[in-house]
Enzyme design. Structure first.
Site, PDB file in Angstrom:
ATOM      1  CG  HIS A 112     -17.440  30.866 -21.988  1.00 31.46           C
ATOM      2  ND1 HIS A 112     -16.272  31.126 -21.926  1.00 31.46           N
ATOM      3  CD2 HIS A 112     -17.621  29.809 -22.720  1.00 31.46           C
ATOM      4  CE1 HIS A 112     -15.460  30.301 -22.281  1.00 31.46           C
ATOM      5  NE2 HIS A 112     -16.276  29.420 -22.965  1.00 31.46           N
ATOM      6  NE  ARG A 130     -12.342  28.475 -18.266  1.00 34.64           N
ATOM      7  CZ  ARG A 130     -13.193  27.305 -17.630  1.00 34.64           C
ATOM      8  NH1 ARG A 130     -13.220  26.821 -16.467  1.00 34.64           N
ATOM      9  NH2 ARG A 130     -14.292  27.496 -18.468  1.00 34.64           N
TER      10      ARG A 130
END
Ligand SMILES: Cc1cc2nc3c(=O)[nH]c(=O)nc-3n(C[C@H](O)[C@H](O)[C@H](O)COP(=O)(O)OP(=O)(O)OC[C@H]3O[C@@H](n4cnc5c(N)ncnc54)[C@H](O)[C@@H]3O)c2cc1C
Ligand code: SF4
Ligand code: FES
Lengths: 458, 575
Positions: B238, B259
């Protein structure tokens, strides 16, 4: 918060070794910590285990405040080890870490959470659909029910609130803060079918709450169980009889724009006191969470930016009224009484009388199903059957310890009934021999029918 | 040493979403089934399902379709998914999430009109992620744990499976050897059918997102039992794991939604480097691309002071960030970072194992009576998992497994054959060995060496030379592990458990490095600096692996079966 770089802390950690027994003791450690703002109490324990004593035991899983495994008492206050930073304490202060209160210690800082989940389960904490739907219910986020429930469903079952609660210590049947909070969220949930059954289970418990706000103070998820408990009381008082007649849709629970006053008869002869239920929500400006907390019922409290300190100051002022509320609560329970009728005993067969040898204590697990409205609960209850020698006599003891409700077991070697939780011990005649239990073991009603022992469950 | 024996119809190992849903659905198909759940943590407290932040991908909107979700999943996986598993995933996700609300009482966030809200996640052609704030897993797992209580399904807490048990033939699984961690005693649990659902969890790397409680136990057990494993080179990193120097919190995640909502990533020079690596989508590129880009920046010396890169969401507005990511904000605030108003240092963090046991849509494996669901299974995600498809997988396949287990019991639910009489004794001796030893107490040192070795050599960026080094180092660490000593009593002995964790990590490290060496190209989460290109001529295969007689992995590859969607369709799909 004090940011401290490079500091040696004095750390005292509770130790208990189940193979040694006894009362446990504290071990002292000195630990040099580089950066205390970046070091949690969990980090401290991991380092102590790695660097100084590999036999130290504690419990954790997620390390990010999500699993509720690492609840402990840190410098006298309950908290998650992974959510408490060393820098939360003044640089010169030592750190004392001990296991949660009111739970049996397994080893060192690890406690048995069994009693927590027992109470939790008793509050029927599970959803029961009112009807099976194909699609998720349409419920607006700004509906009254959702605003009232808010983030109260985010409890991570860490047990901190129960540990902080003085009442959980005194009343064996008191469900405790977190279980009542969960019950509250379901009582408010219009999708759920068990309103009455759950109310029946939990209302009595609510009146054990003395509104001390300890649970609210310590909850790492900023949940106020006090608020939940008072909410349940208010639900019951507002509609005492209606709740029996038909399930209560949660939407109209709070139809009045103003907070409903609770009218309490304090004692015969005195005039009723009118008191707005003490609803509270914890605010902590040091975290960014509060700005998004939709959990606050409009009427609940002060402006959103109240600091905890001024909030607590406000509370102290209200204390007189709060204790009145408790007395009123008890009376209110009897007022609600008709809705919560006592059930007739259920006779549960324990097997043929031959199965219980004379001169011995036998333990039987009684299995029975309790009808709780439309919901059936399967229960298992251990009971202790004692047949004194040379007498045509049977004594059936309730295995629930009269202290805090753990299960006692018969210890053949010591000739005592023992409770593992806090070391309570009872003699064969049920009398207290050691430990904190306030009274002898309870007897249970029984009868013998065609050679079979039947025990009354109430 | 004496041990207790327990017998059940169905043994479920693990209590994350996969384990819980399997138990609930099996019970609801036939309430008379005797189901036993064993879990390493307390009831409902272990595992990654509880830690899910972002949410659950599912098609609920008429403008969306299973077709699109499938194509996104195949595109994300860079075409090597098992297409039948991926299709089952997307199709069954819809009823699964609905039943979580209507049967089990979850309540996900709503739109203003009261319908279920869905938010955007990277790599998806439609906003289809269902969530509860930014801490979705707590809602799911708490509600499901309560449903397990309601049904009185037996749960043994803090009881970890250490190895699967088999009959003499080695083909039939008869249950598992369990260690009651609280008491330090072994339990032989035997069942007609066994489900492994321990949820992967690549904690054998320096930075990892799953809680340290997880240690690829299921994968280790399955491998040692001889189960056919697949695609073990595919480990997801991640991109935004917190960097907190010296703390166990390091590696824990700042969720993908940041994001997705438009947060920026900056390198140490203050450049938005993602614009160079993925000009079209920049920070919204899939995890593999972002993690690799960050890692390359860090390796090139363009890291920030704390050693990683920085995520910055301040330009989205403090109010927006606080409202939408309260959990992430408070996580940062605990360590003195203000996510809503400034940058926070992050690094790629080992997150998810795409590989696992080869299963079919009924969760059956290569061994009889053995089922696998959730992250321990492989194939659903191919080479890379989309954010939001993980909890979706464990829920959908938990449900599949529950139904399949109930069917299995109805059709051929006979008692298992006799467990190989030698097995229990041998296993107990193996796990107890370090107590008697006159060896070294260097468990933590060795474990950390293994994590560093994997991070540096078989991590985000790999090459033949580093991996050869890794093989040697892993072998050396394994040899040294034979001299480890554990002190203290057995009850709640944490180092002893960390030792068992570590043995699992060693076995899984073997599998990963061997599979990674065999894939001589870059694809999805697997990036090789010596073969930096994706090669759709030679790379469209799956690697399958078992443990050979000498204890080392033996590997074969098979071409991908494009049973529903052709390579061409996958290649041209644009999200
Ligand atoms: C921080 C984080 C955030 C995530 N966010 C998302 C997200 O937003 N969306 C998404 O789709 N996915 C997300 N994921 C991935 C997702 O959580 C996992 O894919 C999924 O939860 C795996 O579920 P599972 O049931 O297979 O395993 P888990 O939920 O991990 O459960 C495993 C269970 O097995 C138990 N166990 C482990 N070892 C043993 C043993 N030896 N014996 C007995 N029991 C054992 C554990 O205690 C636990 O109960 C996230 C993962 C992490 C770590
Ligand atoms: S209410 Fe708060 S303190 Fe109590 S168990 Fe839940 S999370 Fe812990
Ligand atoms: S370890 Fe999970 S809450 Fe602290």
């Amino acid at each position: 918060m004090e940011s401290t770089k490079g500091n040696t802390r004095k750390i005292d950690v509770f130790r208990y070794d189940p193979t040694q027994g006894g009362d446990g003791h504290f071990d002292h450690f000195d630990l040099y910590i580089d950066d205390e703002t970046n070091t949690t109490i969990l980090d401290v324990l991991i380092r102590l285990q790695k660097e100084q004593d590999s036999t130290l035991s504690f419990r954790y899983a997620c390390r990010v405040n999500m699993c509720g495994s690492c609840g402990m008492v840190i410098n006298g206050r309950e908290g998650l080890a992974c959510k408490t930073n060393v820098s939360d304490f003044p640089a010169k202060q030592g750190i004392t870490i001990r296991p949660l209160n009111h739970f049996p210690v397994v080893k060192d800082l690890v406690v048995d959470m069994g009693p927590f989940f027992k109470h939790y389960e008793e509050c029927l904490p599970f959803f029961e659909p009112r009807k099976i739907m194909d699609e998720p219910a349409i419920i607006r986020p700004d509906s009254k029910e959702r605003i009232a429930i808010g983030l109260a469903t985010e409890c991570i079952a860490c047990g901190c609130c129960v540990s902080s609660c003085t009442m959980a210590n005194y009343h064996e049947n008191y469900a405790g803060p977190a279980p009542l909070n969960r019950a509250f969220t379901l009582l408010m949930d219009s999708r759920d079918a068990l309103y009455e059954e759950r109310m029946d289970k939990v209302l009595q418990s609510c009146y054990n709450c003395r509104t001390e706000f300890n649970c609210t103070e310590v909850c790492p998820k900023d949940i106020s169980c006090t608020r939940a408990i008072k909410y349940i009381q208010r639900l019951a008082i507002k509609e005492p009889f209606k709740s029996v007649a038909k399930p209560k849709p949660a939407q109209d629970v709070e139809s009045s724009p103003e907070p409903e006053p609770i009218i309490m008869n304090t004692a015969p002869g005195t005039s009723p006191v009118i008191q707005t239920p003490a609803m509270d929500v914890k605010h902590d400006t040091s975290r960014c969470r509060h700005e998004s907390t939709p959990a606050i019922p409009v009427e609940a409290i002060e402006a959103n930016n109240t600091s905890r300190r001024s909030f607590l100051a406000g509370l102290t002022m209200g204390i007189g009224a709060v204790s009145v509320l408790t007395v009123g609560g008890v009376l209110a329970a009897s007022f609600v009484g008709p809705a919560m009728q006592k059930k007739p005993p259920l006779w549960v067969p324990a097997g043929s009388i031959e199965k219980f040898p004379v001169g011995q204590v036998s333990t039987v697990n009684l299995r029975y199903t309790e009808n709780v409205g439309i919901y059936k609960q399967e229960l298992v209850k251990p009971v202790l059957v004692w047949r004194p020698p040379n007498q045509n006599k049977i004594i059936v003891y309730n295995s629930t310890c009269t202290h805090l409700g753990c299960t006692v077991h018969w210890d053949v070697n010591q000739n005592l009934f023992l409770c593992a939780c806090h070391g309570g011990a009872f003699a064969l005649d049920g009398s207290v021999m050691a430990g904190p239990p306030p009274r002898p073991l309870d007897h249970m009603e029984f009868k013998v029918d065609s050679g079979n022992l039947l025990i009354a469950m109430v | 040493m004496i041990h207790e024996t327990l017998k059940a119809d169905i043994l479920i190992i693990g209590m994350g979403a996969a384990g819980q849903l399997a138990a609930l659905y099996a019970h609801d198909e036939n309430p008379d089934l005797n189901i036993l759940i064993v879990t390493k943590a307390l009831k409902g407290k272990g595992g990654c399902s509880r830690m899910v932040q972002g949410g659950f991908n599912v098609v609920l909107n008429e403008a969306d379709s299973h077709e699109k979700h499938l194509m996104d999943t195949l595109k994300g996986g860079q075409y090597i998914n098992d297409q039948d598993l991926a299709r089952t995933l997307v199709e069954q996700a819809t009823p699964t999430i609905k039943e979580m609300e209507t049967r089990f009482g979850c309540f996900f966030d709503r739109n203003p009109d009261g319908t279920v809200h869905q938010k955007p996640f990277a790599g998806q052609s439609f906003d289809r992620t269902v969530h509860k704030g930014d801490l979705t897993g707590i809602e799911m797992i708490s509600r499901m744990t309560e449903q397990i209580m309601k049904r009185k399904i037996q749960v043994l807490e803090e009881c970890r499976a250490v190895d699967l048990l088999k009959d003499k033939s080695g083909q039939q699984v008869t249950g598992a050897l369990i260690l009651n961690m609280k008491q330090g005693k072994f339990i032989r649990a035997e069942a007609s059918a066994t489900l492994v659902a321990t949820g992967g969890g690549p904690t054998q790397y320096r930075f990892h997102a799953p809680g340290p409680e997880k240690s690829v136990d299921g994968l280790g057990m399955l491998y040692r039992a001889g189960t056919l494993m697949r695609d073990m080179e595919m480990i997801q990193f991640h991109p935004t794991g917190l960097i907190i120097d010296g703390s166990v919190v390091a590696g824990s995640l700042l969720e993908e939604g940041l994001r997705g909502s438009g947060a920026y990533l900056y390198n140490g020079n203050g450049e938005r480097y993602m614009k160079n690596y993925a000009p079209d989508v920049a920070e919204r590129a899939t995890r593999d691309v972002v993690s690799r880009s960050s890692y390359l920046e860090m390796m090139a010396g363009r890291h920030c002071e704390e050693g990683g890169v920085r995520i910055d969401a301040a330009h989205l507005g403090a109010e927006f960030v606080l409202k939408n990511f309260p959990g992430m904000c408070s996580r940062c605030a605990q360590f003195g970072y203000d996510l809503a108003r400034g940058p926070v240092p992050v690094s790629p963090s080992a997150h998810f194992v795409m590989g696992g046991a080869r299963i079919n849509r009924d969760c059956e494996t290569s061994l009889d009576r053995l089922f696998v669901a959730g992250e321990d299974g492989g194939g659903v995600h191919g080479g890379n998992r989309l954010g939001g498809n993980g909890i979706c997988e464990s829920s959908v396949y938990g449900r599949q497994a529950g139904k399949a287990l109930a069917r299995f019991m109805a059709d051929n639910g006979t008692a298992p054959p006799e467990t190989d009489p030698e097995m229990v004794g041998e296993l107990m001796a193996k796990y107890l060995a370090p107590f008697g030893r006159n060896g070294k107490e260097e468990l933590f040192v060795l474990r950390d060496e293994l994590k560093e070795c994997n991070w540096n050599n078989v991590g985000v960026v790999r090459n033949a030379k580093d991996m050869a080094t890794a093989v040697e180092e892993i072998n050396a660490i394994r040899e040294e592990a034979k001299t480890l000593k554990i002190s203290g009593t057995r009850a709640y002995n944490m180092p002893w458990n960390i030792y068992i964790d570590f043995l699992n990590m060693l076995d899984v490290s073997d599998m990963v490095v061997v599979s990674a060496m065999a894939r001589k190209e870059s694809r999805a989460a697997h990036y090789r600096s010596d073969f930096p290109e994706q090669d759709d001529d030679k790379g469209l295969f799956n690697s399958f692996l078992t443990r050979s007689a000498d204890g080392k992995p033996s590997l074969i590859t098979e071409p991908v079966d494009f049973m529903y969607k052709s390579l061409r369709e996958c290649q041209i799909h644009k999200k």
